[in-house]
Write an enzyme that holds these catalytic residues in place. Structure first.
Site, mmCIF file in Angstrom:
data_model
loop_
_atom_site.group_PDB
_atom_site.id
_atom_site.type_symbol
_atom_site.label_atom_id
_atom_site.label_comp_id
_atom_site.label_asym_id
_atom_site.label_seq_id
_atom_site.Cartn_x
_atom_site.Cartn_y
_atom_site.Cartn_z
ATOM 1 N N LYS A 13 1.381 -6.377 -8.850
ATOM 2 C CA LYS A 13 1.747 -7.483 -9.776
ATOM 3 C C LYS A 13 3.067 -8.127 -9.340
ATOM 4 O O LYS A 13 3.174 -9.342 -9.239
ATOM 5 C CB LYS A 13 1.879 -6.949 -11.219
ATOM 6 C CG LYS A 13 0.611 -6.309 -11.765
ATOM 7 C CD LYS A 13 0.775 -5.828 -13.198
ATOM 8 C CE LYS A 13 1.766 -4.703 -13.386
ATOM 9 N NZ LYS A 13 1.378 -3.414 -12.747
ATOM 10 N N ARG A 88 0.457 -5.080 -22.709
ATOM 11 C CA ARG A 88 0.089 -3.808 -22.120
ATOM 12 C C ARG A 88 -0.800 -2.982 -23.029
ATOM 13 O O ARG A 88 -1.160 -1.852 -22.702
ATOM 14 C CB ARG A 88 1.362 -3.024 -21.853
ATOM 15 C CG ARG A 88 1.500 -2.670 -20.399
ATOM 16 C CD ARG A 88 2.846 -2.057 -20.236
ATOM 17 N NE ARG A 88 2.909 -1.322 -19.024
ATOM 18 C CZ ARG A 88 3.468 -1.807 -17.913
ATOM 19 N NH1 ARG A 88 3.953 -3.012 -17.876
ATOM 20 N NH2 ARG A 88 3.523 -1.057 -16.848
ATOM 21 N N ARG A 122 7.403 2.885 -2.514
ATOM 22 C CA ARG A 122 8.041 1.592 -2.813
ATOM 23 C C ARG A 122 9.565 1.696 -2.756
ATOM 24 O O ARG A 122 10.158 2.665 -3.199
ATOM 25 C CB ARG A 122 7.635 1.115 -4.209
ATOM 26 C CG ARG A 122 8.442 -0.106 -4.671
ATOM 27 C CD ARG A 122 7.901 -0.738 -5.915
ATOM 28 N NE ARG A 122 7.659 0.221 -6.976
ATOM 29 C CZ ARG A 122 6.913 -0.033 -8.035
ATOM 30 N NH1 ARG A 122 6.329 -1.210 -8.174
ATOM 31 N NH2 ARG A 122 6.735 0.882 -8.957
ATOM 32 N N ARG A 152 12.902 3.232 -7.536
ATOM 33 C CA ARG A 152 12.919 3.191 -8.995
ATOM 34 C C ARG A 152 12.870 4.610 -9.569
ATOM 35 O O ARG A 152 12.175 5.466 -9.059
ATOM 36 C CB ARG A 152 11.716 2.389 -9.510
ATOM 37 C CG ARG A 152 12.072 0.969 -9.881
ATOM 38 C CD ARG A 152 10.869 0.111 -10.129
ATOM 39 N NE ARG A 152 9.930 0.627 -11.122
ATOM 40 C CZ ARG A 152 8.835 -0.030 -11.495
ATOM 41 N NH1 ARG A 152 8.565 -1.219 -10.986
ATOM 42 N NH2 ARG A 152 8.010 0.483 -12.384
ATOM 43 N N ARG A 163 2.014 7.330 -15.984
ATOM 44 C CA ARG A 163 1.876 5.861 -16.061
ATOM 45 C C ARG A 163 0.427 5.449 -15.829
ATOM 46 O O ARG A 163 -0.082 4.541 -16.489
ATOM 47 C CB ARG A 163 2.789 5.203 -15.012
ATOM 48 C CG ARG A 163 4.249 5.207 -15.434
ATOM 49 C CD ARG A 163 5.188 4.980 -14.263
ATOM 50 N NE ARG A 163 5.002 3.705 -13.594
ATOM 51 C CZ ARG A 163 5.539 3.425 -12.408
ATOM 52 N NH1 ARG A 163 6.285 4.314 -11.776
ATOM 53 N NH2 ARG A 163 5.344 2.242 -11.867
HETATM 54 P P1 AP5 Z 1 4.274 -3.789 -6.755
HETATM 55 O O1 AP5 Z 1 3.970 -5.212 -6.471
HETATM 56 O O2 AP5 Z 1 5.685 -3.406 -6.984
HETATM 57 O O3 AP5 Z 1 3.305 -3.243 -7.910
HETATM 58 P P2 AP5 Z 1 3.302 -3.501 -9.491
HETATM 59 O O4 AP5 Z 1 1.891 -3.786 -9.876
HETATM 60 O O5 AP5 Z 1 4.344 -4.487 -9.857
HETATM 61 O O6 AP5 Z 1 3.635 -2.029 -9.960
HETATM 62 P P3 AP5 Z 1 4.707 -1.507 -11.023
HETATM 63 O O7 AP5 Z 1 4.925 -0.058 -10.666
HETATM 64 O O8 AP5 Z 1 5.895 -2.394 -11.088
HETATM 65 O O9 AP5 Z 1 3.887 -1.615 -12.312
HETATM 66 P P4 AP5 Z 1 4.172 -0.943 -13.651
HETATM 67 O O10 AP5 Z 1 3.239 -1.685 -14.498
HETATM 68 O O11 AP5 Z 1 4.036 0.533 -13.631
HETATM 69 O O12 AP5 Z 1 5.755 -1.161 -13.849
HETATM 70 P P5 AP5 Z 1 6.584 -2.129 -14.825
HETATM 71 O O13 AP5 Z 1 7.864 -2.415 -14.154
HETATM 72 O O14 AP5 Z 1 5.753 -3.252 -15.298
HETATM 73 O O15 AP5 Z 1 3.681 -2.936 -5.519
HETATM 74 C C1 AP5 Z 1 3.793 -1.529 -5.485
HETATM 75 C C2 AP5 Z 1 3.970 -1.062 -4.017
HETATM 76 O O16 AP5 Z 1 2.817 -1.389 -3.269
HETATM 77 C C3 AP5 Z 1 5.148 -1.736 -3.292
HETATM 78 O O17 AP5 Z 1 5.701 -0.796 -2.412
HETATM 79 C C4 AP5 Z 1 4.485 -2.870 -2.515
HETATM 80 O O18 AP5 Z 1 5.211 -3.202 -1.350
HETATM 81 C C5 AP5 Z 1 3.125 -2.272 -2.191
HETATM 82 N N1 AP5 Z 1 2.054 -3.285 -2.156
HETATM 83 C C6 AP5 Z 1 1.861 -4.295 -3.056
HETATM 84 N N2 AP5 Z 1 0.761 -5.010 -2.721
HETATM 85 C C7 AP5 Z 1 0.248 -4.411 -1.603
HETATM 86 C C8 AP5 Z 1 -0.886 -4.667 -0.781
HETATM 87 N N3 AP5 Z 1 -1.721 -5.698 -1.034
HETATM 88 N N4 AP5 Z 1 -1.119 -3.848 0.275
HETATM 89 C C9 AP5 Z 1 -0.287 -2.826 0.556
HETATM 90 N N5 AP5 Z 1 0.816 -2.524 -0.184
HETATM 91 C C10 AP5 Z 1 1.076 -3.302 -1.245
HETATM 92 O O19 AP5 Z 1 6.845 -1.179 -16.078
HETATM 93 C C11 AP5 Z 1 7.660 -0.026 -15.963
HETATM 94 C C12 AP5 Z 1 7.765 0.653 -17.314
HETATM 95 O O20 AP5 Z 1 8.396 -0.235 -18.263
HETATM 96 C C13 AP5 Z 1 6.433 1.042 -17.973
HETATM 97 O O21 AP5 Z 1 5.965 2.287 -17.505
HETATM 98 C C14 AP5 Z 1 6.838 1.065 -19.451
HETATM 99 O O22 AP5 Z 1 7.518 2.248 -19.764
HETATM 100 C C15 AP5 Z 1 7.829 -0.092 -19.551
HETATM 101 N N6 AP5 Z 1 7.161 -1.356 -19.944
HETATM 102 C C16 AP5 Z 1 7.040 -2.472 -19.182
HETATM 103 N N7 AP5 Z 1 6.347 -3.430 -19.822
HETATM 104 C C17 AP5 Z 1 6.021 -2.902 -21.041
HETATM 105 C C18 AP5 Z 1 5.283 -3.381 -22.156
HETATM 106 N N8 AP5 Z 1 4.717 -4.598 -22.160
HETATM 107 N N9 AP5 Z 1 5.155 -2.573 -23.237
HETATM 108 C C19 AP5 Z 1 5.718 -1.349 -23.246
HETATM 109 N N10 AP5 Z 1 6.409 -0.811 -22.217
HETATM 110 C C20 AP5 Z 1 6.562 -1.582 -21.119
HETATM 111 MG MG MG Z 2 6.113 -4.429 -10.986
#
Ligand code: AP5
Ligand code: MG
Length: 207
Positions: A13, A88, A122, A152, A163
Site C-alpha cells: 500500500k 480497517r 522492510r 519499524r 497483524r
Molecule cells: P509496503 O508498501 O510498506 O507495504 P504496506 O502494505 O504499506 O504494509 P504496512 O506494513 O505498512 O501495512 P500495515 O497495514 O500493517 O501498516 P500501517 O502502517 O497501515 O511494502 C512492504 C515491503 O514490501 C517493503 O519492504 C517494500 O519495499 C516491499 N514491497 C512492496 N511492494 C513490493 C513488490 N511489488 N514486490 C516486492 N517487494 C515489494 O499500520 C500499522 C499499525 O497502525 C496497525 O497495525 C494498527 O495498529 C495501526 N493502525 C493503522 N491504521 C489503523 C486504523 N485505520 N485503525 C486502527 N489501527 C490502525
Molecule cells: Mg504502509
C-alpha cells in the site's frame, strides 16, 4: 478522486501510494504514518496508539475515525485523496461513508506467503519512503532524501503474525463491503514488481 488502498500488511500500500502520489499528484493519507508521527512526537494519541501498534492490534475506532474525519477537512484534501490503512474494519467503513464520498477501493491482492519476508525485510525512512533489504545493495540511507533508514518497531515476526490475523478477521471483510457498493477494483498483480503493480493500477485509475 477519493480512493482507498486496501491490502494486507506488506501488500505494498505504502509503496504504491508513493507512486500514485508522484504520478497523479494525489494526497496520501496513511493512518499508520499519522500514528507513528504522534508516537515520535510523544503526544497523548501517540502514547495510546503505541500499545496497540506494538501488539499488532487496531487502535480504537473512535480515536482513528476522529483523526481521519479531521484530516479530510484540511484544505489540501479538497482536490482528492487516497486513504492508506483506513478503513480497517466494517465499523470504520460505515463511519467513513458518513463524512466522505469514496469513488474507488483498490484492493492489492498478494499471496500471504510473501508478506512475512516483505515486512521483516522492510527498511523505512522518516520521509515516508520504504525499501526492502534485498534491493538496497547494502545502502543504509534513503535514495530520495539521504536520511538514515530504520526498521519499524512492529516489523518483527511475532507482531507481524498478529497483524496478519487482525487483517484476516477485521479488514478482509471490507473487500465484500466495497464490492457490494460497486466500488471495488482488484489489483491482481500484487506479487509482481512494484512497477508492474503500478502499471496495473494506472490502467484502473485512467479508465
Ligand atoms: P509496503 O508498501 O510498506 O507495504 P504496506 O502494505 O504499506 O504494509 P504496512 O506494513 O505498512 O501495512 P500495515 O497495514 O500493517 O501498516 P500501517 O502502517 O497501515 O511494502 C512492504 C515491503 O514490501 C517493503 O519492504 C517494500 O519495499 C516491499 N514491497 C512492496 N511492494 C513490493 C513488490 N511489488 N514486490 C516486492 N517487494 C515489494 O499500520 C500499522 C499499525 O497502525 C496497525 O497495525 C494498527 O495498529 C495501526 N493502525 C493503522 N491504521 C489503523 C486504523 N485505520 N485503525 C486502527 N489501527 C490502525
Ligand atoms: Mg504502509
Amino acid at each position: 478522486m477519493n480512493i482507498i488502498l486496501l491490502g494486507a500488511p506488506g501488500a505494498g500500500k505504502g509503496t504504491q501510494a508513493s507512486k500514485i502520489q508522484a504520478h497523479y499528484n494525489l494526497l496520501h493519507i496513511s493512518t499508520g504514518d499519522i500514528f507513528r508521527a504522534n508516537i515520535k512526537g510523544g503526544t497523548e494519541i501517540g502514547k495510546l496508539a503505541k500499545s496497540y501498534i506494538d501488539a499488532g492490534k487496531l487502535v480504537p475506532d473512535e480515536v482513528t475515525c476522529d483523526i481521519v474525519k479531521d484530516r479530510l477537512n484540511w484544505d489540501d484534501a479538497k482536490d482528492g485523496y487516497m486513504l492508506d490503512g483506513f478503513p480497517r474494519n466494517v465499523f470504520q467503513a460505515t463511519e467513513l461513508d458518513k463524512f466522505a464520498e469514496i469513488d474507488l477501493c483498490l484492493n492489492i491482492d498478494v499471496d500471504e506467503a510473501l508478506l512475512m519476508d516483505r515486512i521483516c525485510g522492510r527498511r523505512v525512512c522518516s520521509c515516508g519512503e520504504s525499501y526492502h533489504v534485498s534491493t538496497l545493495n547494502g545502502a543504509t540511507t534513503c535514495a530520495k532524501c539521504g536520511k538514515e533508514l530504520y526498521r519499524r518497531a512492529d516489523d518483527n515476526p511475532e507482531t507481524v503474525k498478529t497483524r496478519l490475523d487482525t487483517y484476516k478477521s477485521q479488514t478482509a471483510p471490507l473487500i465484500d463491503y466495497y464490492r457490494a457498493q460497486g466500488k471495488l477494483a482488484t489489483v491482481t498483480s500484487g506479487e509482481m514488481s512494484p512497477d508492474e503493480v503500478f502499471g496495473q493500477i494506472k490502467k484502473i485509475l485512467d479508465k
